[in-house]
Design a protein around this motif. Structure first.
Motif, PDB file in Angstrom:
ATOM      1  N   UNK A  34      16.073   5.885   8.978  1.00 21.93           N
ATOM      2  CA  UNK A  34      14.630   5.658   9.066  1.00 21.93           C
ATOM      3  C   UNK A  34      13.975   6.599  10.075  1.00 21.93           C
ATOM      4  N   UNK A  35      14.639   6.856  11.202  1.00 16.22           N
ATOM      5  CA  UNK A  35      14.074   7.791  12.182  1.00 16.22           C
ATOM      6  C   UNK A  35      13.919   9.179  11.561  1.00 16.22           C
ATOM      7  N   UNK A  36      14.923   9.599  10.823  1.00 16.24           N
ATOM      8  CA  UNK A  36      14.876  10.925  10.208  1.00 16.24           C
ATOM      9  C   UNK A  36      13.763  11.032   9.160  1.00 16.24           C
ATOM     10  N   UNK A  37      13.641  10.044   8.284  1.00 19.06           N
ATOM     11  CA  UNK A  37      12.599  10.138   7.250  1.00 19.06           C
ATOM     12  C   UNK A  37      11.205   9.951   7.843  1.00 19.06           C
ATOM     13  N   UNK A  38      11.079   9.165   8.907  1.00 19.65           N
ATOM     14  CA  UNK A  38       9.764   9.026   9.556  1.00 19.65           C
ATOM     15  C   UNK A  38       9.282  10.378  10.072  1.00 19.65           C
ATOM     16  N   UNK A  39      10.200  11.138  10.670  1.00 16.64           N
ATOM     17  CA  UNK A  39       9.835  12.460  11.180  1.00 16.64           C
ATOM     18  C   UNK A  39       9.595  13.427  10.026  1.00 16.64           C
ATOM     19  N   UNK A  40      10.525  13.484   9.096  1.00 19.24           N
ATOM     20  CA  UNK A  40      10.429  14.435   7.979  1.00 19.24           C
ATOM     21  C   UNK A  40       9.141  14.264   7.182  1.00 19.24           C
ATOM     22  N   UNK A  41       8.780  13.019   6.884  1.00 22.92           N
ATOM     23  CA  UNK A  41       7.619  12.745   6.029  1.00 22.92           C
ATOM     24  C   UNK A  41       6.380  12.325   6.819  1.00 22.92           C
ATOM     25  N   UNK A  42       6.483  12.370   8.146  1.00 23.21           N
ATOM     26  CA  UNK A  42       5.385  11.979   9.029  1.00 23.21           C
ATOM     27  C   UNK A  42       4.869  10.586   8.680  1.00 23.21           C
ATOM     28  N   UNK A  43       5.791   9.648   8.547  1.00 21.71           N
ATOM     29  CA  UNK A  43       5.447   8.261   8.236  1.00 21.71           C
ATOM     30  C   UNK A  43       4.900   7.588   9.487  1.00 21.71           C
ATOM     31  N   UNK A  44       4.063   6.578   9.331  1.00 23.61           N
ATOM     32  CA  UNK A  44       3.501   5.890  10.504  1.00 23.61           C
ATOM     33  C   UNK A  44       4.606   5.253  11.349  1.00 23.61           C
ATOM     34  N   UNK A  64       0.886  -1.170   0.000  1.00 24.00           N
ATOM     35  CA  UNK A  64       0.000   0.000   0.000  1.00 24.00           C
ATOM     36  C   UNK A  64       0.924   1.220   0.000  1.00 24.00           C
ATOM     37  N   UNK A  65       1.009   1.870  -1.158  1.00 21.08           N
ATOM     38  CA  UNK A  65       1.872   3.039  -1.278  1.00 21.08           C
ATOM     39  C   UNK A  65       1.278   4.209  -0.518  1.00 21.08           C
ATOM     40  N   UNK A  66       2.134   4.988   0.114  1.00 21.19           N
ATOM     41  CA  UNK A  66       1.692   6.078   0.974  1.00 21.19           C
ATOM     42  C   UNK A  66       1.611   7.421   0.254  1.00 21.19           C
ATOM     43  N   UNK A  67       2.004   7.454  -1.020  1.00 17.72           N
ATOM     44  CA  UNK A  67       1.958   8.705  -1.765  1.00 17.72           C
ATOM     45  C   UNK A  67       3.048   9.687  -1.363  1.00 17.72           C
ATOM     46  N   UNK A  68       4.107   9.166  -0.747  1.00 21.78           N
ATOM     47  CA  UNK A  68       5.227   9.996  -0.286  1.00 21.78           C
ATOM     48  C   UNK A  68       6.511   9.402  -0.842  1.00 21.78           C
ATOM     49  N   UNK A  69       7.325  10.245  -1.452  1.00 15.13           N
ATOM     50  CA  UNK A  69       8.597   9.784  -2.016  1.00 15.13           C
ATOM     51  C   UNK A  69       9.762  10.507  -1.356  1.00 15.13           C
ATOM     52  N   UNK A  70      10.884   9.827  -1.260  1.00 19.04           N
ATOM     53  CA  UNK A  70      12.087  10.460  -0.725  1.00 19.04           C
ATOM     54  C   UNK A  70      12.830  11.170  -1.859  1.00 19.04           C
ATOM     55  N   UNK A  71      13.833  11.933  -1.500  1.00 18.68           N
ATOM     56  CA  UNK A  71      14.641  12.640  -2.492  1.00 18.68           C
ATOM     57  C   UNK A  71      15.678  11.692  -3.094  1.00 18.68           C
ATOM     58  N   UNK A  72      16.286  12.107  -4.185  1.00 16.05           N
ATOM     59  CA  UNK A  72      17.367  11.315  -4.786  1.00 16.05           C
ATOM     60  C   UNK A  72      18.515  11.132  -3.794  1.00 16.05           C
ATOM     61  N   UNK A  73      18.865  12.189  -3.075  1.00 14.42           N
ATOM     62  CA  UNK A  73      19.952  12.097  -2.091  1.00 14.42           C
ATOM     63  C   UNK A  73      19.619  11.109  -0.977  1.00 14.42           C
TER      64      UNK A  73
END
Length: 102
Positions: free
Chosen positions: A74-84, A10-19
């Protein structure tokens, strides 16, 4: 006969950056290399037990560092993108999109 449990992305509609994608790919490569080096059959043949122990210790240290980097990423992207926070989140390395398995 149908499978008992068929899980799907189930895609969340959120993508990370190339970096960010490059960073996690590098971290996962480091984990893979360290895991290979930490195997008993990876110890170079003919070296002393002292050097073999140092070799394995270095491989395990490298693995621990890479796992720490992965956890931090993972901690950083969870916060940045408000992932579950209550489910495992994955990343599609082709689309750069985050997803969960349901």
């Amino acid at each position: 006969m149908e499978p008992l449990c068929q899980q799907q992305r189930k895609y969340l509609g959120i993508s990370c950056t190339d970096d960010e994608l490059n960073e996690i790919e590098l971290i996962q490569n480091r984990i893979s290399c360290a895991q290979q080096a930490a195997r008993p059959d990876a110890i170079p043949k003919g070296i002393s037990s002292e050097n073999a122990e140092a070799f394995i210790r270095a491989a395990l240290e490298s693995l621990a560092q890479a796992r720490w980097l992965e956890d931090r990423w993972w901690k950083q992207v969870r916060v940045k993108y408000q992932l579950p926070h209550d489910v495992n989140v994955w990343i599609d390395f082709i689309t750069k999109e985050f997803y969960v398995i349901e």
